[in-house]
Design an enzyme around this catalytic site. Structure first.
Site, mmCIF file in Angstrom:
data_model
loop_
_atom_site.group_PDB
_atom_site.id
_atom_site.type_symbol
_atom_site.label_atom_id
_atom_site.label_comp_id
_atom_site.label_asym_id
_atom_site.label_seq_id
_atom_site.Cartn_x
_atom_site.Cartn_y
_atom_site.Cartn_z
ATOM 1 N N ASP A 124 0.819 -1.214 0.000
ATOM 2 C CA ASP A 124 0.000 0.000 0.000
ATOM 3 C C ASP A 124 0.850 1.261 0.000
ATOM 4 O O ASP A 124 0.434 2.295 0.508
ATOM 5 C CB ASP A 124 -0.928 -0.007 1.217
ATOM 6 C CG ASP A 124 -0.169 -0.140 2.517
ATOM 7 O OD1 ASP A 124 1.043 -0.384 2.485
ATOM 8 O OD2 ASP A 124 -0.802 0.013 3.580
ATOM 9 N N LYS A 175 6.050 5.243 16.243
ATOM 10 C CA LYS A 175 4.965 6.175 16.579
ATOM 11 C C LYS A 175 5.138 6.830 17.953
ATOM 12 O O LYS A 175 4.317 6.678 18.858
ATOM 13 C CB LYS A 175 3.611 5.454 16.497
ATOM 14 C CG LYS A 175 3.339 4.916 15.096
ATOM 15 C CD LYS A 175 1.964 4.306 14.953
ATOM 16 C CE LYS A 175 1.710 3.769 13.570
ATOM 17 N NZ LYS A 175 2.505 2.611 13.131
ATOM 18 N N ASP A 233 2.202 6.726 1.979
ATOM 19 C CA ASP A 233 1.570 5.563 2.606
ATOM 20 C C ASP A 233 0.064 5.710 2.349
ATOM 21 O O ASP A 233 -0.575 6.614 2.902
ATOM 22 C CB ASP A 233 1.894 5.605 4.110
ATOM 23 C CG ASP A 233 1.119 4.577 4.905
ATOM 24 O OD1 ASP A 233 0.309 3.855 4.319
ATOM 25 O OD2 ASP A 233 1.335 4.508 6.126
#
Ligand code: GTP
Length: 370
Positions: A124, A175, A233
Protein backbone atom coordinates in the site's frame (compact mmCIF):
# COMPACT_ATOMS: atom_id res chain seq x y z
CA UNK A 1 25.23 -12.98 -3.95
CA UNK A 2 25.25 -16.59 -2.80
CA UNK A 3 27.59 -19.09 -4.40
CA UNK A 4 24.75 -20.51 -6.49
CA UNK A 5 23.46 -17.10 -7.61
CA UNK A 6 21.50 -17.23 -10.85
CA UNK A 7 21.60 -14.64 -13.55
CA UNK A 8 18.33 -12.96 -14.39
CA UNK A 9 17.18 -10.66 -17.16
CA UNK A 10 19.75 -8.46 -18.91
CA UNK A 11 22.65 -10.16 -17.14
CA UNK A 12 21.53 -8.86 -13.73
CA UNK A 13 21.30 -11.10 -10.69
CA UNK A 14 17.97 -12.89 -10.40
CA UNK A 15 15.95 -11.04 -7.77
CA UNK A 16 12.92 -12.24 -5.84
CA UNK A 17 10.47 -10.26 -3.73
CA UNK A 18 7.79 -10.86 -1.10
CA UNK A 19 4.80 -8.55 -1.26
CA UNK A 20 2.68 -7.93 1.85
CA UNK A 21 -0.96 -7.62 0.83
CA UNK A 22 -2.87 -9.35 3.63
CA UNK A 23 -4.09 -6.32 5.63
CA UNK A 24 -7.79 -5.51 6.06
CA UNK A 25 -7.36 -1.81 5.21
CA UNK A 26 -9.74 -0.78 8.00
CA UNK A 27 -8.90 2.93 7.69
CA UNK A 28 -10.13 2.88 4.10
CA UNK A 29 -13.57 1.42 4.78
CA UNK A 30 -16.05 1.26 3.17
CA UNK A 31 -13.89 1.12 0.01
CA UNK A 32 -12.08 -1.96 1.33
CA UNK A 33 -15.20 -3.94 2.27
CA UNK A 34 -15.36 -5.58 -1.14
CA UNK A 35 -11.86 -4.86 -2.47
CA UNK A 36 -8.56 -5.12 -0.57
CA UNK A 37 -6.65 -1.83 -0.45
CA UNK A 38 -3.85 -2.98 -2.80
CA UNK A 39 -6.46 -3.73 -5.49
CA UNK A 40 -8.39 -0.43 -5.32
CA UNK A 41 -8.53 1.15 -8.77
CA UNK A 42 -5.93 3.93 -8.77
CA UNK A 43 -5.28 5.96 -11.92
CA UNK A 44 -6.83 3.22 -14.04
CA UNK A 45 -5.16 0.10 -12.57
CA UNK A 46 -5.05 -1.68 -9.19
CA UNK A 47 -2.99 0.39 -6.71
CA UNK A 48 -0.43 -2.40 -6.56
CA UNK A 49 0.30 -2.35 -10.26
CA UNK A 50 2.30 0.89 -10.04
CA UNK A 51 4.66 -0.67 -7.55
CA UNK A 52 4.80 -4.07 -9.25
CA UNK A 53 5.90 -2.54 -12.53
CA UNK A 54 8.46 -0.30 -10.81
CA UNK A 55 9.87 -3.40 -9.10
CA UNK A 56 9.98 -5.21 -12.45
CA UNK A 57 11.85 -2.31 -14.02
CA UNK A 58 14.34 -2.49 -11.12
CA UNK A 59 15.08 -6.14 -11.96
CA UNK A 60 12.61 -8.11 -9.81
CA UNK A 61 11.58 -11.23 -11.73
CA UNK A 62 9.60 -13.32 -9.26
CA UNK A 63 7.20 -12.15 -6.55
CA UNK A 64 5.57 -14.14 -3.74
CA UNK A 65 2.32 -12.47 -2.63
CA UNK A 66 1.68 -12.86 1.12
CA UNK A 67 -2.12 -12.83 1.19
CA UNK A 68 -4.78 -13.14 3.87
CA UNK A 69 -7.82 -10.80 3.58
CA UNK A 70 -9.77 -11.64 0.38
CA UNK A 71 -6.78 -13.67 -0.79
CA UNK A 72 -8.39 -15.10 -3.94
CA UNK A 73 -8.84 -11.63 -5.47
CA UNK A 74 -5.08 -11.20 -5.99
CA UNK A 75 -4.76 -14.32 -8.12
CA UNK A 76 -7.85 -13.23 -10.08
CA UNK A 77 -6.28 -9.81 -10.73
CA UNK A 78 -2.71 -10.81 -11.56
CA UNK A 79 -2.64 -14.58 -12.24
CA UNK A 80 0.80 -16.02 -12.96
CA UNK A 81 2.28 -12.54 -13.55
CA UNK A 82 2.99 -13.06 -17.24
CA UNK A 83 0.90 -10.03 -18.23
CA UNK A 84 3.35 -7.82 -16.33
CA UNK A 85 6.46 -9.73 -17.41
CA UNK A 86 7.14 -11.44 -14.07
CA UNK A 87 6.36 -14.70 -12.27
CA UNK A 88 3.87 -14.54 -9.37
CA UNK A 89 3.18 -17.05 -6.60
CA UNK A 90 0.54 -16.75 -3.86
CA UNK A 91 0.86 -17.90 -0.25
CA UNK A 92 -2.19 -17.46 1.99
CA UNK A 93 -2.19 -17.25 5.78
CA UNK A 94 -4.94 -19.12 7.66
CA UNK A 95 -4.78 -16.38 10.30
CA UNK A 96 -3.15 -12.98 9.58
CA UNK A 97 0.47 -13.32 10.72
CA UNK A 98 1.46 -9.64 10.85
CA UNK A 99 4.10 -7.92 8.75
CA UNK A 100 7.06 -10.19 9.67
CA UNK A 101 5.10 -13.41 10.30
CA UNK A 102 3.71 -13.08 6.77
CA UNK A 103 7.22 -12.74 5.34
CA UNK A 104 8.36 -15.87 7.20
CA UNK A 105 5.32 -17.80 5.99
CA UNK A 106 5.69 -16.68 2.35
CA UNK A 107 9.44 -17.39 2.30
CA UNK A 108 8.68 -21.11 1.84
CA UNK A 109 7.90 -20.24 -1.80
CA UNK A 110 11.23 -18.45 -2.48
CA UNK A 111 13.76 -20.16 -4.72
CA UNK A 112 16.93 -18.12 -3.97
CA UNK A 113 19.88 -19.10 -1.77
CA UNK A 114 20.49 -18.19 1.91
CA UNK A 115 22.82 -15.25 1.17
CA UNK A 116 20.77 -13.78 -1.66
CA UNK A 117 18.88 -10.52 -1.23
CA UNK A 118 15.08 -10.65 -1.05
CA UNK A 119 13.08 -7.47 -1.58
CA UNK A 120 10.15 -7.00 0.82
CA UNK A 121 7.43 -4.60 -0.30
CA UNK A 122 4.37 -3.26 1.49
CA UNK A 123 1.40 -3.42 -0.85
CA UNK A 124 0.00 0.00 0.00
CA UNK A 125 2.94 2.30 -0.63
CA UNK A 126 3.55 4.55 -3.61
CA UNK A 127 7.27 5.20 -3.78
CA UNK A 128 9.38 6.75 -6.50
CA UNK A 129 12.65 5.69 -4.87
CA UNK A 130 15.37 3.85 -6.77
CA UNK A 131 14.89 0.17 -5.83
CA UNK A 132 18.03 -0.91 -7.75
CA UNK A 133 20.12 1.60 -5.80
CA UNK A 134 18.70 0.24 -2.53
CA UNK A 135 19.62 -3.34 -3.50
CA UNK A 136 23.08 -2.16 -4.57
CA UNK A 137 23.58 -0.34 -1.26
CA UNK A 138 22.59 -3.57 0.54
CA UNK A 139 25.19 -5.59 -1.34
CA UNK A 140 27.98 -3.00 -1.12
CA UNK A 141 27.36 -2.57 2.62
CA UNK A 142 27.35 -6.37 3.14
CA UNK A 143 24.24 -5.76 5.26
CA UNK A 144 21.79 -8.29 6.67
CA UNK A 145 18.89 -5.90 6.16
CA UNK A 146 18.70 -2.59 4.29
CA UNK A 147 15.65 -0.40 4.84
CA UNK A 148 14.47 2.41 2.66
CA UNK A 149 14.18 5.47 4.89
CA UNK A 150 12.35 8.56 3.73
CA UNK A 151 12.11 12.02 5.27
CA UNK A 152 8.84 13.46 6.61
CA UNK A 153 7.99 16.77 8.28
CA UNK A 154 6.29 15.15 11.26
CA UNK A 155 7.56 11.67 12.19
CA UNK A 156 5.13 11.06 15.07
CA UNK A 157 2.78 8.86 13.00
CA UNK A 158 5.65 6.74 11.63
CA UNK A 159 8.53 4.51 12.71
CA UNK A 160 11.46 6.87 13.30
CA UNK A 161 14.83 5.26 12.44
CA UNK A 162 18.02 7.08 13.49
CA UNK A 163 21.25 6.04 11.73
CA UNK A 164 24.96 6.58 12.52
CA UNK A 165 27.56 8.22 10.24
CA UNK A 166 28.20 4.84 8.54
CA UNK A 167 24.47 4.44 7.74
CA UNK A 168 23.91 1.73 10.33
CA UNK A 169 20.54 1.80 12.07
CA UNK A 170 20.84 2.77 15.74
CA UNK A 171 17.26 2.32 16.92
CA UNK A 172 13.61 1.74 15.93
CA UNK A 173 11.19 4.15 17.59
CA UNK A 174 7.59 3.41 16.52
CA UNK A 175 4.97 6.17 16.58
CA UNK A 176 6.53 8.25 19.36
CA UNK A 177 5.28 11.69 20.49
CA UNK A 178 8.95 12.70 20.49
CA UNK A 179 10.68 11.00 17.51
CA UNK A 180 14.50 11.17 17.51
CA UNK A 181 14.71 11.92 13.76
CA UNK A 182 12.42 12.68 10.83
CA UNK A 183 13.96 9.73 8.92
CA UNK A 184 11.21 7.12 8.83
CA UNK A 185 10.73 3.50 7.79
CA UNK A 186 9.28 3.66 4.27
CA UNK A 187 8.09 0.03 4.13
CA UNK A 188 10.52 -1.37 1.54
CA UNK A 189 13.29 -3.66 2.78
CA UNK A 190 16.06 -5.83 1.42
CA UNK A 191 16.63 -8.90 3.61
CA UNK A 192 19.47 -11.37 3.28
CA UNK A 193 17.34 -14.50 2.94
CA UNK A 194 18.92 -16.18 5.99
CA UNK A 195 17.59 -13.30 8.14
CA UNK A 196 14.03 -14.30 7.26
CA UNK A 197 14.63 -17.64 8.99
CA UNK A 198 15.22 -15.69 12.21
CA UNK A 199 11.56 -14.64 12.29
CA UNK A 200 9.59 -17.08 14.47
CA UNK A 201 7.29 -19.32 12.40
CA UNK A 202 3.60 -20.07 12.94
CA UNK A 203 2.56 -17.06 15.00
CA UNK A 204 1.85 -13.36 14.35
CA UNK A 205 5.03 -11.26 14.35
CA UNK A 206 5.40 -7.53 13.70
CA UNK A 207 8.47 -6.45 11.72
CA UNK A 208 8.39 -2.96 13.20
CA UNK A 209 7.82 -3.85 16.88
CA UNK A 210 9.53 -7.24 17.16
CA UNK A 211 11.81 -8.37 14.32
CA UNK A 212 13.84 -5.23 13.66
CA UNK A 213 14.49 -4.43 17.37
CA UNK A 214 15.39 -8.11 18.02
CA UNK A 215 17.88 -8.31 15.15
CA UNK A 216 19.40 -4.96 16.12
CA UNK A 217 19.83 -6.12 19.73
CA UNK A 218 21.56 -9.25 18.37
CA UNK A 219 24.14 -7.00 16.66
CA UNK A 220 23.07 -7.73 13.05
CA UNK A 221 24.11 -5.15 10.44
CA UNK A 222 20.95 -3.20 9.58
CA UNK A 223 21.54 -0.29 7.23
CA UNK A 224 19.39 2.69 6.24
CA UNK A 225 19.16 3.63 2.58
CA UNK A 226 17.96 7.23 2.70
CA UNK A 227 16.20 8.60 -0.36
CA UNK A 228 13.61 11.36 -0.24
CA UNK A 229 11.88 10.62 -3.56
CA UNK A 230 8.07 10.76 -3.86
CA UNK A 231 6.63 8.60 -1.08
CA UNK A 232 3.11 8.05 0.18
CA UNK A 233 1.57 5.56 2.61
CA UNK A 234 -1.87 5.02 1.08
CA UNK A 235 -3.60 4.24 4.37
CA UNK A 236 -6.46 6.75 4.59
CA UNK A 237 -9.06 8.13 2.15
CA UNK A 238 -7.21 11.46 2.03
CA UNK A 239 -3.95 9.68 1.15
CA UNK A 240 -5.72 7.52 -1.45
CA UNK A 241 -7.14 10.62 -3.16
CA UNK A 242 -3.72 12.32 -3.03
CA UNK A 243 -1.94 9.27 -4.47
CA UNK A 244 -4.38 8.94 -7.38
CA UNK A 245 -4.09 12.67 -8.06
CA UNK A 246 -0.27 12.56 -8.04
CA UNK A 247 -0.24 9.61 -10.46
CA UNK A 248 -2.56 11.41 -12.88
CA UNK A 249 -0.54 14.63 -12.64
CA UNK A 250 2.79 12.79 -12.97
CA UNK A 251 4.16 13.81 -9.54
CA UNK A 252 4.44 10.07 -8.76
CA UNK A 253 6.12 8.38 -11.74
CA UNK A 254 4.51 5.09 -12.79
CA UNK A 255 5.33 2.88 -15.77
CA UNK A 256 1.60 2.28 -16.32
CA UNK A 257 0.32 5.86 -16.32
CA UNK A 258 0.80 8.49 -18.96
CA UNK A 259 0.64 11.79 -17.06
CA UNK A 260 -2.29 13.89 -18.18
CA UNK A 261 -1.77 17.37 -19.54
CA UNK A 262 -5.22 18.48 -18.56
CA UNK A 263 -5.23 17.00 -15.08
CA UNK A 264 -7.80 14.35 -15.86
CA UNK A 265 -7.65 10.67 -16.74
CA UNK A 266 -10.71 9.46 -18.65
CA UNK A 267 -11.05 5.69 -18.73
CA UNK A 268 -12.82 3.72 -21.47
CA UNK A 269 -16.29 5.00 -22.28
CA UNK A 270 -16.20 7.85 -19.70
CA UNK A 271 -18.23 10.93 -20.65
CA UNK A 272 -17.70 14.54 -19.59
CA UNK A 273 -20.58 16.65 -20.81
CA UNK A 274 -20.06 20.17 -22.19
CA UNK A 275 -19.65 22.86 -19.55
CA UNK A 276 -18.40 20.45 -16.88
CA UNK A 277 -15.09 21.35 -15.21
CA UNK A 278 -12.98 18.29 -14.43
CA UNK A 279 -9.33 18.49 -13.38
CA UNK A 280 -6.76 18.66 -10.59
CA UNK A 281 -5.70 15.04 -11.11
CA UNK A 282 -9.16 13.48 -11.32
CA UNK A 283 -9.81 9.95 -12.61
CA UNK A 284 -13.17 9.36 -14.33
CA UNK A 285 -13.80 5.61 -14.31
CA UNK A 286 -14.94 3.50 -17.25
CA UNK A 287 -18.50 4.37 -18.43
CA UNK A 288 -18.81 7.07 -15.74
CA UNK A 289 -20.62 10.29 -16.58
CA UNK A 290 -19.99 13.87 -15.42
CA UNK A 291 -22.99 16.07 -16.22
CA UNK A 292 -23.11 19.57 -17.66
CA UNK A 293 -21.87 22.31 -15.35
CA UNK A 294 -20.58 19.88 -12.70
CA UNK A 295 -17.25 20.65 -11.01
CA UNK A 296 -15.00 17.66 -10.22
CA UNK A 297 -11.57 18.31 -8.76
CA UNK A 298 -8.77 16.01 -7.47
CA UNK A 299 -11.22 13.13 -7.10
CA UNK A 300 -11.54 9.47 -8.02
CA UNK A 301 -14.68 8.21 -9.76
CA UNK A 302 -14.74 4.42 -9.94
CA UNK A 303 -16.40 2.70 -12.90
CA UNK A 304 -20.07 3.36 -13.79
CA UNK A 305 -20.38 6.35 -11.43
CA UNK A 306 -22.55 9.38 -12.20
CA UNK A 307 -22.06 13.02 -11.16
CA UNK A 308 -25.13 14.91 -12.30
CA UNK A 309 -25.41 18.44 -13.61
CA UNK A 310 -24.21 21.22 -11.33
CA UNK A 311 -22.85 18.91 -8.59
CA UNK A 312 -19.53 19.79 -6.94
CA UNK A 313 -17.08 17.00 -6.02
CA UNK A 314 -13.72 17.89 -4.46
CA UNK A 315 -11.03 15.52 -3.07
CA UNK A 316 -13.59 12.73 -2.86
CA UNK A 317 -13.96 9.09 -3.87
CA UNK A 318 -17.12 7.97 -5.67
CA UNK A 319 -17.65 4.21 -5.56
CA UNK A 320 -18.60 1.95 -8.44
CA UNK A 321 -22.10 2.64 -9.75
CA UNK A 322 -22.70 5.43 -7.19
CA UNK A 323 -24.78 8.49 -8.15
CA UNK A 324 -24.27 12.08 -7.04
CA UNK A 325 -27.46 13.93 -7.91
CA UNK A 326 -27.81 17.44 -9.29
CA UNK A 327 -26.48 20.25 -7.15
CA UNK A 328 -25.01 18.02 -4.41
CA UNK A 329 -21.73 19.14 -2.82
CA UNK A 330 -19.00 16.69 -1.72
CA UNK A 331 -15.72 17.71 -0.13
CA UNK A 332 -13.32 15.09 1.28
CA UNK A 333 -16.13 12.52 1.16
CA UNK A 334 -16.10 8.78 0.48
CA UNK A 335 -19.15 7.32 -1.27
CA UNK A 336 -19.56 3.55 -1.22
CA UNK A 337 -20.45 1.48 -4.27
CA UNK A 338 -24.02 2.04 -5.60
CA UNK A 339 -24.81 4.67 -2.93
CA UNK A 340 -26.96 7.64 -3.96
CA UNK A 341 -26.52 11.21 -2.74
CA UNK A 342 -29.82 13.03 -3.28
CA UNK A 343 -30.00 16.45 -4.94
CA UNK A 344 -28.63 19.37 -2.95
CA UNK A 345 -27.13 17.32 -0.08
CA UNK A 346 -23.74 18.47 1.25
CA UNK A 347 -21.20 15.91 2.50
CA UNK A 348 -18.01 17.36 3.93
CA UNK A 349 -15.05 16.78 6.25
CA UNK A 350 -14.38 13.14 5.53
CA UNK A 351 -17.97 11.91 5.66
CA UNK A 352 -18.30 8.28 4.48
CA UNK A 353 -21.42 6.78 2.97
CA UNK A 354 -21.73 2.98 3.12
CA UNK A 355 -22.40 0.98 -0.09
CA UNK A 356 -25.98 1.08 -1.28
CA UNK A 357 -27.12 3.82 1.13
CA UNK A 358 -29.47 6.41 -0.37
CA UNK A 359 -29.60 9.97 0.98
CA UNK A 360 -32.90 11.70 0.29
CA UNK A 361 -33.30 14.98 -1.53
CA UNK A 362 -33.68 17.17 1.53
CA UNK A 363 -30.57 19.31 0.98
CA UNK A 364 -29.04 18.39 4.35
CA UNK A 365 -25.40 19.13 5.31
CA UNK A 366 -23.63 16.03 6.65
CA UNK A 367 -20.18 16.42 8.21
CA UNK A 368 -17.94 13.72 9.73
CA UNK A 369 -17.10 16.11 12.58
CA UNK A 370 -20.78 16.64 13.42
P1 GTP B 1 -5.30 -0.62 8.27
O1 GTP B 1 -6.21 -1.73 8.75
O2 GTP B 1 -6.08 0.55 7.78
O3 GTP B 1 -4.24 -0.25 9.27
O4 GTP B 1 -4.51 -1.13 6.96
P2 GTP B 1 -3.67 -2.48 6.70
O5 GTP B 1 -4.48 -3.65 7.11
O6 GTP B 1 -3.24 -2.48 5.25
O7 GTP B 1 -2.43 -2.38 7.67
P3 GTP B 1 -1.04 -1.66 7.44
O8 GTP B 1 -1.26 -0.42 6.63
O9 GTP B 1 -0.33 -1.54 8.71
O10 GTP B 1 -0.26 -2.75 6.56
C1 GTP B 1 0.92 -2.49 5.84
C2 GTP B 1 1.06 -3.53 4.74
O11 GTP B 1 1.20 -4.84 5.30
C3 GTP B 1 -0.15 -3.59 3.83
O12 GTP B 1 0.31 -3.83 2.52
C4 GTP B 1 -0.95 -4.78 4.36
O13 GTP B 1 -1.68 -5.42 3.33
C5 GTP B 1 0.15 -5.69 4.88
N1 GTP B 1 -0.25 -6.48 6.06
C6 GTP B 1 -0.62 -6.02 7.29
N2 GTP B 1 -0.88 -7.04 8.12
C7 GTP B 1 -0.67 -8.19 7.41
C8 GTP B 1 -0.80 -9.60 7.73
O14 GTP B 1 -1.14 -10.00 8.84
N3 GTP B 1 -0.51 -10.48 6.71
C9 GTP B 1 -0.12 -10.08 5.47
N4 GTP B 1 0.13 -11.00 4.55
N5 GTP B 1 0.00 -8.76 5.15
C10 GTP B 1 -0.27 -7.84 6.10
Amino acid sequence: MGAGARLGRRGRSFLEAILLVGGQGTRLRPLTISTPKPLLPTAGVPLLEHQLTRARDAGVERIVFATSYRAEMFNEAFGDGRRLGMEFRYVTEDEPLGTAGAVRNASAALTCGPDDPVLILNGDILSGHDISAQVEAHQKGDAQITLHLTLVDDARRYGSVPTGPDGRVLDFVEKSPDPPTNQVNAGCYVFRRSMIERIPAGRPVSAEYETFPMLLADGEVIVGYVEAAYWLDVGTPAAFVRGARDLVLGAMPSPVVTASEHGVLLLGGATVEPGAQVGGGTTVGARSVVGAGAHVESSVLFDDATVEAGARVVRSVIGEGARICAGAVLEDAVIGDRAIVGPGNELVNGLRLWPGVELPDTAVRFSADG
